[in-house]
Design a protein around this motif. Structure first.
Motif, PDB file in Angstrom:
ATOM      1  N   SER A   1       1.028  42.834 -37.324  1.00  0.00           N
ATOM      2  CA  SER A   1       1.677  41.823 -36.479  1.00  0.00           C
ATOM      3  C   SER A   1       0.813  40.569 -36.378  1.00  0.00           C
ATOM      4  CB  SER A   1       1.888  42.391 -35.067  1.00  0.00           C
ATOM      5  OG  SER A   1       2.223  41.332 -34.191  1.00  0.00           O
TER       6      SER A   1
ATOM      7  N   MET B   1       4.527  45.011 -32.204  1.00  0.00           N
ATOM      8  CA  MET B   1       4.026  44.371 -30.975  1.00  0.00           C
ATOM      9  C   MET B   1       5.182  43.757 -30.191  1.00  0.00           C
ATOM     10  SD  MET B   1       1.219  44.052 -29.392  1.00  0.00           S
ATOM     11  CE  MET B   1       1.734  43.810 -27.709  1.00  0.00           C
ATOM     12  N   ASP B   2       6.104  43.120 -30.899  1.00  0.00           N
ATOM     13  CA  ASP B   2       7.290  42.538 -30.236  1.00  0.00           C
ATOM     14  C   ASP B   2       8.129  43.632 -29.574  1.00  0.00           C
ATOM     15  OD1 ASP B   2       6.686  39.969 -30.946  1.00  0.00           O
ATOM     16  OD2 ASP B   2       8.068  39.906 -32.664  1.00  0.00           O
ATOM     17  N   ILE B   3       8.258  44.756 -30.252  1.00  0.00           N
ATOM     18  CA  ILE B   3       9.076  45.846 -29.701  1.00  0.00           C
ATOM     19  C   ILE B   3       8.416  46.401 -28.440  1.00  0.00           C
ATOM     20  CG2 ILE B   3      10.083  48.124 -30.147  1.00  0.00           C
ATOM     21  CD1 ILE B   3      10.079  47.424 -33.142  1.00  0.00           C
TER      22      ILE B   3
ATOM     23  N   THR C   1      13.829  43.710 -22.440  1.00  0.00           N
ATOM     24  CA  THR C   1      14.606  42.881 -23.383  1.00  0.00           C
ATOM     25  C   THR C   1      14.822  43.588 -24.715  1.00  0.00           C
ATOM     26  OG1 THR C   1      12.532  41.841 -24.060  1.00  0.00           O
ATOM     27  CG2 THR C   1      13.825  40.693 -22.379  1.00  0.00           C
TER      28      THR C   1
ATOM     29  N   LYS D   1       0.838  38.555 -34.126  1.00  0.00           N
ATOM     30  CA  LYS D   1       0.491  38.343 -32.706  1.00  0.00           C
ATOM     31  C   LYS D   1      -0.799  39.073 -32.322  1.00  0.00           C
ATOM     32  CE  LYS D   1       4.903  36.938 -31.265  1.00  0.00           C
ATOM     33  NZ  LYS D   1       5.952  37.540 -32.126  1.00  0.00           N
TER      34      LYS D   1
ATOM     35  N   GLU E   1       9.323  44.507 -20.941  1.00  0.00           N
ATOM     36  CA  GLU E   1       9.978  43.407 -20.228  1.00  0.00           C
ATOM     37  C   GLU E   1      11.470  43.600 -20.015  1.00  0.00           C
ATOM     38  OE1 GLU E   1       8.687  39.938 -22.386  1.00  0.00           O
ATOM     39  OE2 GLU E   1       6.670  40.048 -21.499  1.00  0.00           O
TER      40      GLU E   1
ATOM     41  N   ALA F   1      15.677  42.729 -29.132  1.00  0.00           N
ATOM     42  CA  ALA F   1      14.575  42.828 -30.108  1.00  0.00           C
ATOM     43  C   ALA F   1      15.142  42.958 -31.527  1.00  0.00           C
ATOM     44  CB  ALA F   1      13.695  44.033 -29.776  1.00  0.00           C
ATOM     45  N   ASP F   2      14.452  42.306 -32.461  1.00  0.00           N
ATOM     46  CA  ASP F   2      14.946  42.224 -33.828  1.00  0.00           C
ATOM     47  C   ASP F   2      14.151  43.180 -34.729  1.00  0.00           C
ATOM     48  OD1 ASP F   2      16.098  41.383 -36.166  1.00  0.00           O
ATOM     49  OD2 ASP F   2      14.802  39.615 -36.369  1.00  0.00           O
TER      50      ASP F   2
ATOM     51  N   THR G   1       6.433  44.874 -26.420  1.00  0.00           N
ATOM     52  CA  THR G   1       6.575  43.867 -25.361  1.00  0.00           C
ATOM     53  C   THR G   1       7.987  43.925 -24.774  1.00  0.00           C
ATOM     54  OG1 THR G   1       4.976  42.494 -26.529  1.00  0.00           O
ATOM     55  CG2 THR G   1       6.303  41.398 -24.849  1.00  0.00           C
ATOM     56  N   ALA G   2       8.990  44.050 -25.652  1.00  0.00           N
ATOM     57  CA  ALA G   2      10.384  44.110 -25.197  1.00  0.00           C
ATOM     58  C   ALA G   2      10.624  45.349 -24.317  1.00  0.00           C
ATOM     59  CB  ALA G   2      11.328  44.119 -26.397  1.00  0.00           C
TER      60      ALA G   2
ATOM     61  N   ASP H   1       8.328  43.841 -36.065  1.00  0.00           N
ATOM     62  CA  ASP H   1       7.007  43.642 -35.484  1.00  0.00           C
ATOM     63  C   ASP H   1       6.854  44.607 -34.298  1.00  0.00           C
ATOM     64  OD1 ASP H   1       4.861  42.723 -33.901  1.00  0.00           O
ATOM     65  OD2 ASP H   1       5.050  40.714 -34.758  1.00  0.00           O
TER      66      ASP H   1
END
Ligand code: AMP
Ligand code: GLY
Length: 418
Positions: free
Chosen positions: A22, A305-307, A315, A24, A313, A319-320, A309-310, A303
């Motif tokens: 990732s 890390m995005d998952i 969201t 990020k 939060e 998430a994509d 975080t989602a 990603d």
């Protein structure tokens, strides 16, 4: 972001391997980690169950995010403690991790919300448990309530065996206090499937399905282990079965936890049995399975890390991410004797060669004088992809060929046992 992953097995290696991809994640740490994880993250000498020590280290070293992967620290409230210290963490709080930590709780939840599972009763008195076993007859399943390292379950084929198991748990305290409450349930039949699902308190997104191989030897013989290999996706999990699972099990479970004031943020592990009456829950865990994680994350396009975080939060619905149109096989190479006694410190050869055609996740390894040596029961998880499941399996076995260490043991029927 500076990210810390808690744990030190094959599952944590796979999580670190994926997080390292990732953009990020600028700095990655793992406590305690292992010799393979050290190739993608800095290993930190704090025990995974040391809640205070972990919070302190994360605070002192200004972590932006902590991923708590194993069951014990989740049940001990590590996520709660990190959050209380102002550090964002991935994983359920203790009040939601209880779906794994207490079988009595999770059975109660399923009964209340009509989530399909085996019929059962809970007992704290031995004489009542014995009478129930007598009345129900065999085969029957006896389970210690608490975390018992996967060993607190006896599938008894006779009434006598079931009674012995109940006596050992409740009277002899074979599993300590985790056996003072016992769940006795109906014996189900059918193939076992794992579905890991991301959850953000409200939404649930199942990952690609997978299948573990829990027994030590070929043909599903021998003692239960943490898992000797995993495939993804197993052929028995058809789109029709998947639809039923989402509607009858996954969504109702996450909604039930929310309704109970225990919103689940993290990964729910659905251990399922595809019975003649439809899919039913065998067990919940509050984390990625190991070795299922290694096979499943190998197929993730997105990603991580995005998952994560989602999931924190709320969201997750936006998430994509998606799953490769391929299959994966993770073959576990274990120390001879596992899950009982085994040697540690044996030098491992062939890792570099194997790494050319597969990802070799380390489970129980350490570095000693510049040499990678065995340091656990499950040592490595050789993970390969293929355009078909058969190819993935063949690729994993071919990739593992050059690897050797003293008394190395593996199953030869991963993907062909059910
Ligand atoms: P658990 O720790 O609850 O997942 O149980 C360990 C293993 O015992 C499962 O993976 C199943 O193979 C088996 N098992 C547990 N509960 C049942 C049941 N009600 N019927 C048949 N097999 C079961
Ligand atoms: N592979 C089984 C588990 O992680 O519980």
């Amino acid at each position: 972001m500076k990210v810390l992953v808690v744990g030190g097995g094959g599952r944590e290696h796979a999580i670190c391997w994926k997080l390292a991809q990732s953009p990020k994640v600028t700095e990655l740490f793992c406590a305690p980690g292992n010799a393979g994880i050290a190739q993608v993250a800095k290993c930190v000498n704090v025990k995974a169950t040391d809640v205070d020590g972990m919070v302190q280290w994360a605070r002192d070293n200004a972590m932006d995010f902590v991923v708590v992967a194993p069951d014990d620290p989740l049940a001990l409230g590590m996520v709660d403690a990190l959050e209380a210290a102002g550090i964002p963490a991935f994983g359920p709080r203790a009040n939601a991790a209880i779906i794994e930590a207490s079988k009595a709780f999770s059975k109660e939840l399923m009964k209340k919300y009509h989530i399909p599972t085996a019929k059962y009763e809970t007992f704290t008195q031995l004489d009542k448990a014995l009478a129930y076993i007598e009345e129900q007859g065999a085969p029957i399943v006896v389970k210690a309530d608490g975390l018992a390292l996967g060993k607190g379950v006896v599938v008894a084929s006779t009434v006598e065996d079931a009674k012995t198991a109940a006596r050992e748990m409740m009277e002899d305290k074979k599993f300590g206090e985790s056996g003072s409450t016992v769940v006795i349930e109906e014996c189900m039949t059918g193939p076992e499937i794992t579905v890991l699902a991301f959850a953000d308190g409200e939404h649930v997104r199942p990952m690609i399905s997978s299948q573990d191989h829990k027994r030590a030897f070929d043909g599903n013989q021998g003692p239960n282990t943490g898992g000797m290999g995993a495939i993804a996706p197993p052929p028995q999990y058809t789109p029709e079965v998947a639809k039923r699972c989402v509607e009858e099990i996954f969504q109702p479970t996450v909604a039930a936890l929310k309704a109970e004031g225990r919103p689940f943020h993290g990964v729910v592990y659905f251990g399922l049995m595809l019975t003649p009456d439809g899919p039913k829950v065998v067990e919940y865990n509050a984390r990625f399975g190991d070795p299922e994680c290694q096979a499943v994350l190998s197929l993730l396009d997105g990603d991580l890390m995005d998952i994560f975080t989602a999931c924190r939060e709320g969201t997750l619905d936006k998430a994509d991410f998606s799953w490769k149109e391929q299959a994966a096989c993770c073959l576990v190479l274990a120390s001879g004797g596992y899950p009982l006694d085994y040697k540690k410190g044996c030098p491992i050869s062939g890792l570099e060669e194997a790494g050319k055609s597969a990802v070799v996740f380390h489970a129980g390894t350490a570095e000693k004088n510049g040499q990678i040596v065995t340091n656990g029961g499950r040592v490595l998880g050789v993970t390969a992809l293929g355009d078909t499941l058969e190819h993935a399996i063949a690729n994993a076995y071919a990739a593992a060929k050059p690897i050797s260490f003293q008394d190395m043991h593996f199953r030869t029927d991963i993907g062909h046992a059910f």
